[in-house]
Design a protein around this motif. Structure first.
Motif, PDB file in Angstrom:
ATOM      1  N   GLN A 127     -12.317 -11.597 -32.190  1.00 17.86           N
ATOM      2  CA  GLN A 127     -11.023 -12.141 -32.619  1.00 17.86           C
ATOM      3  C   GLN A 127     -10.217 -11.125 -33.418  1.00 17.86           C
ATOM      4  O   GLN A 127      -8.982 -11.133 -33.384  1.00 17.86           O
ATOM      5  N   HIS A 128     -10.888 -10.194 -34.120  1.00 20.88           N
ATOM      6  CA  HIS A 128     -10.132  -9.153 -34.818  1.00 20.88           C
ATOM      7  C   HIS A 128      -9.455  -8.204 -33.827  1.00 20.88           C
ATOM      8  O   HIS A 128      -8.324  -7.767 -34.054  1.00 20.88           O
ATOM      9  N   ARG A 129     -10.123  -7.902 -32.729  1.00 20.51           N
ATOM     10  CA  ARG A 129      -9.487  -7.060 -31.707  1.00 20.51           C
ATOM     11  C   ARG A 129      -8.307  -7.805 -31.082  1.00 20.51           C
ATOM     12  O   ARG A 129      -7.271  -7.210 -30.772  1.00 20.51           O
ATOM     13  N   GLY A 136      -4.074 -10.678 -41.180  1.00 19.83           N
ATOM     14  CA  GLY A 136      -4.645 -11.900 -41.739  1.00 19.83           C
ATOM     15  C   GLY A 136      -3.575 -12.888 -42.168  1.00 19.83           C
ATOM     16  O   GLY A 136      -3.695 -14.098 -41.956  1.00 19.83           O
ATOM     17  N   SER A 137      -2.490 -12.375 -42.761  1.00 20.58           N
ATOM     18  CA  SER A 137      -1.403 -13.273 -43.183  1.00 20.58           C
ATOM     19  C   SER A 137      -0.712 -13.910 -41.986  1.00 20.58           C
ATOM     20  O   SER A 137      -0.283 -15.068 -42.044  1.00 20.58           O
ATOM     21  N   ALA A 151      -2.120 -17.586 -29.852  1.00 18.11           N
ATOM     22  CA  ALA A 151      -2.417 -17.250 -31.238  1.00 18.11           C
ATOM     23  C   ALA A 151      -3.923 -17.384 -31.471  1.00 18.11           C
ATOM     24  O   ALA A 151      -4.637 -18.070 -30.736  1.00 18.11           O
ATOM     25  N   ILE A 152      -4.402 -16.722 -32.515  1.00 17.98           N
ATOM     26  CA  ILE A 152      -5.841 -16.698 -32.793  1.00 17.98           C
ATOM     27  C   ILE A 152      -6.425 -18.110 -32.883  1.00 17.98           C
ATOM     28  O   ILE A 152      -7.482 -18.402 -32.317  1.00 17.98           O
ATOM     29  N   HIS A 153      -5.759 -19.003 -33.592  1.00 19.57           N
ATOM     30  CA  HIS A 153      -6.331 -20.339 -33.780  1.00 19.57           C
ATOM     31  C   HIS A 153      -6.317 -21.145 -32.496  1.00 19.57           C
ATOM     32  O   HIS A 153      -7.105 -22.078 -32.338  1.00 19.57           O
ATOM     33  N   VAL A 182     -11.566 -18.180 -41.107  1.00 17.24           N
ATOM     34  CA  VAL A 182     -12.619 -17.282 -41.574  1.00 17.24           C
ATOM     35  C   VAL A 182     -12.290 -15.832 -41.213  1.00 17.24           C
ATOM     36  O   VAL A 182     -12.449 -14.911 -42.031  1.00 17.24           O
ATOM     37  N   GLY A 183     -11.805 -15.617 -39.992  1.00 15.57           N
ATOM     38  CA  GLY A 183     -11.454 -14.264 -39.569  1.00 15.57           C
ATOM     39  C   GLY A 183     -10.332 -13.671 -40.393  1.00 15.57           C
ATOM     40  O   GLY A 183     -10.355 -12.484 -40.745  1.00 15.57           O
ATOM     41  N   ALA A 184      -9.335 -14.488 -40.726  1.00 15.54           N
ATOM     42  CA  ALA A 184      -8.227 -14.005 -41.558  1.00 15.54           C
ATOM     43  C   ALA A 184      -8.717 -13.661 -42.960  1.00 15.54           C
ATOM     44  O   ALA A 184      -8.328 -12.640 -43.540  1.00 15.54           O
ATOM     45  N   ASP A 185      -9.576 -14.504 -43.524  1.00 13.05           N
ATOM     46  CA  ASP A 185     -10.128 -14.223 -44.852  1.00 13.05           C
ATOM     47  C   ASP A 185     -10.871 -12.888 -44.855  1.00 13.05           C
ATOM     48  O   ASP A 185     -10.775 -12.098 -45.806  1.00 13.05           O
ATOM     49  N   ALA A 186     -11.626 -12.630 -43.779  1.00 12.96           N
ATOM     50  CA  ALA A 186     -12.361 -11.361 -43.688  1.00 12.96           C
ATOM     51  C   ALA A 186     -11.413 -10.171 -43.700  1.00 12.96           C
ATOM     52  O   ALA A 186     -11.703  -9.134 -44.315  1.00 12.96           O
ATOM     53  N   LEU A 187     -10.262 -10.306 -43.041  1.00 14.40           N
ATOM     54  CA  LEU A 187      -9.295  -9.208 -43.018  1.00 14.40           C
ATOM     55  C   LEU A 187      -8.711  -8.947 -44.405  1.00 14.40           C
ATOM     56  O   LEU A 187      -8.440  -7.799 -44.771  1.00 14.40           O
TER      57      LEU A 187
END
Length: 725
Positions: free
Chosen positions: A81-83, A125-126, A144-146, A156-161
């Motif tokens: 998901q980050h890619r 992330g924002s 979109a990611i979600h 969770v992925g956004a928090d990691a970023l």
């Protein structure tokens, strides 16, 4: 508010996930290529802006490091998901700003490359959070990611970023950046994260509501949109070991760029489509109806609400309230914003912040990096200029005027805004008296330009002073005809009274207004500087002449001396001198109000001096809302000298102290009656309300409203003079 629209939106491709396999790293994003197939439309768009198509060495380095960061996370549960979120990369504005800022002050870009990538991670992330909050299903033309991975995993992925940026700071340390600079940069980044969340919360509070709170809008833009740009520039300077002056200049540059960027983003739906595009996507891929659909408080809407007529505001509310045909609503909204002058005013505001960018960069030594920062500001704040409806629509409105400018004088939608637009009122004031409509055009225009200069000060001058005139008329026992003539003359006198003050205030403070009050006529272009100076010269002659006719010329001359001391000769720069001059202005105002009717009595003098003394104590409330602007201009206002909380406590105590003063000096001499008791109670309630507001409601927007309450309190007190004196 800002959904990262500096990313172009390519069409969704039929291939696999970006970043899967070597092809994902084979070169610049597909949007910059030419050819046929799904990417052609986006590529056509990019070719309309040649300088954006050439990738700079700085951006190449930022892109390469981002891709390396992703490669190192192969096998991580969040890698896929980050890619998806980060590739293909967008314009990489924040990393490029950080790298160019570091290089502009002589720093090593290699040492700060990791944290430059960290800023892109924070930005991504924002955007993930924004899409979840807004319910947007697409990002850059694809899911979109979600929508692709589910809301839980997206959060969770956004928090990691967000946390990853601090990891990148550790890499900068390993590359030789001193620990003390790492610590300072950590504080800068943490502060930016907090500001983003505050700005997002403020935006959520405002979303879906129709208002004209431009101060709060600017604060949201400063916090939510400008925070990362400001922090990127500041972090680059800090890690490069810049001087305090250079760091402050780059911080100012980043903030001004962020606010200008946000305003320009608000204008995208009203910009012309580049040739060769279709659909409803405007410049940089922003949907024309995006803000309409999401109910965001964008600047053109706020300006139209503030400066439009009652009918304009009703139509604006109707269009924003919803409907079935978004395209039709958007076209009608475009016409309304065009008619009220909101689009031009918003563009002027964006241009003023771009001027801030240019001024900030002058502090830095000349270099290719400083030049590239200036180019970035021009590129990202000139993505689109609003087009007039005559150019945006196939149907022209022959003979129709836009904001008072004949159709033949309208600038082309993608051309420059004229430097000296014709001076005309913004919008059509449909509720004006019919007789005024029959006046010659230039007289009509001058009436409304004077209103535009005076509109914010009527409740502190014309209305309360006229109330005191009516009190004098009642005390003197004038007949109806004489009273009507006197009151009419008084309204003209006090209109000129504040007009001269407003003109010199806005002439000497136009740079401050570009930051804090972009709706004022010298900023919006409704008056040129030359025209304002001519009007000031005319008022300098007319005002004492009217005072001579009314028998108060000495008070008129005193007022002119006071506002020259205040505005032109620096009296406004320190709180004590400013408060004293304004208090003396109250004496001039109220003494002339009474004396143009009848000689001033002892009781009237008691009122005049009491109002002046109370004004001296509480007038500093108006400075609570403009602390940042005053600090930028090196003013020593009460909140800056005393501090915010001590100043608020002082004002609260002063408001409570008004209770016995108004009772014994103003109400008690009239005797005890039911109506004097009611006045006492109303004055007590207003004073306590003001004390509570100044202590408890402490945002710039609430401070602005508190100042309005102070003006209404002033008017109410002088209104009671009609029955008490």
């Amino acid at each position: 508010m800002l959904d990262g629209q500096e990313y172009p939106k390519p069409e969704a491709s039929s291939g696999g996930l970006p970043g899967q396999g070597p092809a994902a790293r084979s070169g610049p994003p597909r949007i910059a290529r030419t050819g046929t197939g799904p990417g052609t439309r986006a590529a056509t768009r990019t070719r309309t802006r040649p300088r954006e198509e050439t990738e700079t060495e700085t951006r190449k380095a930022a892109r390469q490091h981002l891709e390396d960061w992703l490669d190192l996370r192969y096998g991580d549960p969040l890698a896929e998901q980050h890619r998806w979120a980060l590739l293909p990369p967008g314009k990489l504005l924040r990393p490029v700003l950080l790298l160019e800022s570091a290089a502009a002050v002589g720093g090593s870009t290699e040492q700060v490359e990791p944290v430059a990538t960290g800023f892109e991670l924070m930005h991504a992330g924002s955007l993930i959070h924004d899409d979840i909050i807004d319910g947007d299903e697409l990002r850059r033309g694809r899911a979109a990611i979600h929508r692709r991975f589910g809301a839980d995993r997206a959060i969770v992925g956004a928090d990691a970023l967000f946390f990853a940026v601090f990891e990148t700071l550790g890499e900068c340390r390993r590359r030789g950046v001193p620990d003390r600079l790492i610590t300072e940069a950590t504080a800068v980044i943490a502060e930016a994260g907090l500001e983003i969340t505050r700005g997002a919360t403020m935006e959520l509070d405002l979303s879906g509501t129709l208002h004209d709170d431009i101060d709060t809008y600017m604060e949201v833009a400063r916090l939510k949109t400008a925070a990362l740009l400001r922090a990127a520039c500041r972090t680059g300077a800090v890690l490069a070991g810049a001087t305090a002056e250079q760091t402050a200049a780059l911080t100012e540059f980043g903030e001004a760029l962020g606010i200008a960027f946000q305003i320009q983003d608000d204008l995208l739906p009203y910009a012309p489509l580049p040739r060769g595009t279709g659909g409803d996507d405007g410049v940089a891929g922003k949907s024309r109806t995006s803000d309409l659909r999401n109910g965001r408080p964008v600047l053109p809407h706020l300006l139209a609400h503030r400066h439009g007529s009652d009918a304009d505001r009703a139509l604006l509310a109707e269009l924003l309230d919803g409907g079935t045909d978004e395209e039709l609503r958007q076209d009608r909204l475009h016409r309304l914003l065009d008619k009220t002058g909101a689009l031009r005013a918003a563009q002027q505001a964006a241009d003023s912040h771009l001027d801030r960018c240019r001024r900030a960069l002058k502090v830095l030594p000349p270099s290719p990096h400083r030049h590239r920062l200036a180019e970035l500001a021009d590129q990202y704040t000139s993505r689109a200029r609003p087009v007039t409806v005559a150019h945006a629509s196939a149907s022209t409105r022959t003979g129709e005027a836009r904001a008072g400018v004949p159709a033949k004088e309208k600038p082309a939608g993608d051309g420059p805004v004229p430097e000296a637009p014709r001076e005309t009122p913004v919008g059509e004031k449909k509720g004006a008296v019919t007789a005024l409509r029959r006046l010659p055009g230039h007289v009509w225009r001058e009436i409304f330009i004077s209103y535009r200069f005076n509109s914010n000060d009527l409740w502190s001058t014309v209305v309360p002073a006229s109330c005191f005139v009516v009190a004098a008329v009642r005390s003197a026992g004038l007949g109806a005809y004489a009273a009507a003539l006197t009151v009419a003359g008084a309204v003209l006198y006090f209109w000129l009274f504040i007009y001269g003050s407003s003109l010199i205030n806005q002439i000497t403070g136009v740079e401050e207004d570009r930051l804090n009050k972009p709706f004022r006529p010298l900023v919006t272009g409704d008056s040129t500087m030359r025209g304002a100076k001519r009007r000031l010269a005319a008022v300098h002659v007319l005002f004492p002449a009217v005072g001579l006719l009314l028998g108060v010329v000495e008070w008129a001359l005193l007022w002119q001396l006071l506002f020259m001391l205040h505005y032109a000769w620096g009296g406004h720069r320190h709180w004590f001198a400013k408060n004293l001059l304004i208090a003396l202005g109250v004496v001039s105002q109220l003494a002339s109000a009474w004396e143009m009717v009848t000689p001033i009595t002892t009781a009237a003098w008691h009122w005049i001096f009491t109002m002046a003394a109370m004004t001296f104590l509480i007038i500093g409330v108006q400075d609570l809302r403009d602390v940042e602007g005053d600090r930028t201009l090196d003013r020593r206002t009460m909140p800056i000298v005393l501090g915010d909380l001590p100043c608020r406590i002082y004002f609260a105590v002063s408001f409570v102290a008004l209770l016995p003063v108004t009772h014994f000096v103003m109400v008690a001499p009239a005797g005890f009656h039911w109506w004097t008791a009611a006045i006492d109670a109303a004055l007590a309630g207003l004073s306590l309300l003001l004390a509570a507001r100044v202590l408890l409601l402490r945002t710039p927007a609430q401070d602005h409203r508190t100042q309005r309450f102070v003006e209404w309190w002033y008017t109410f007190v002088l209104g009671t003079a009609v029955v008490l004196l």
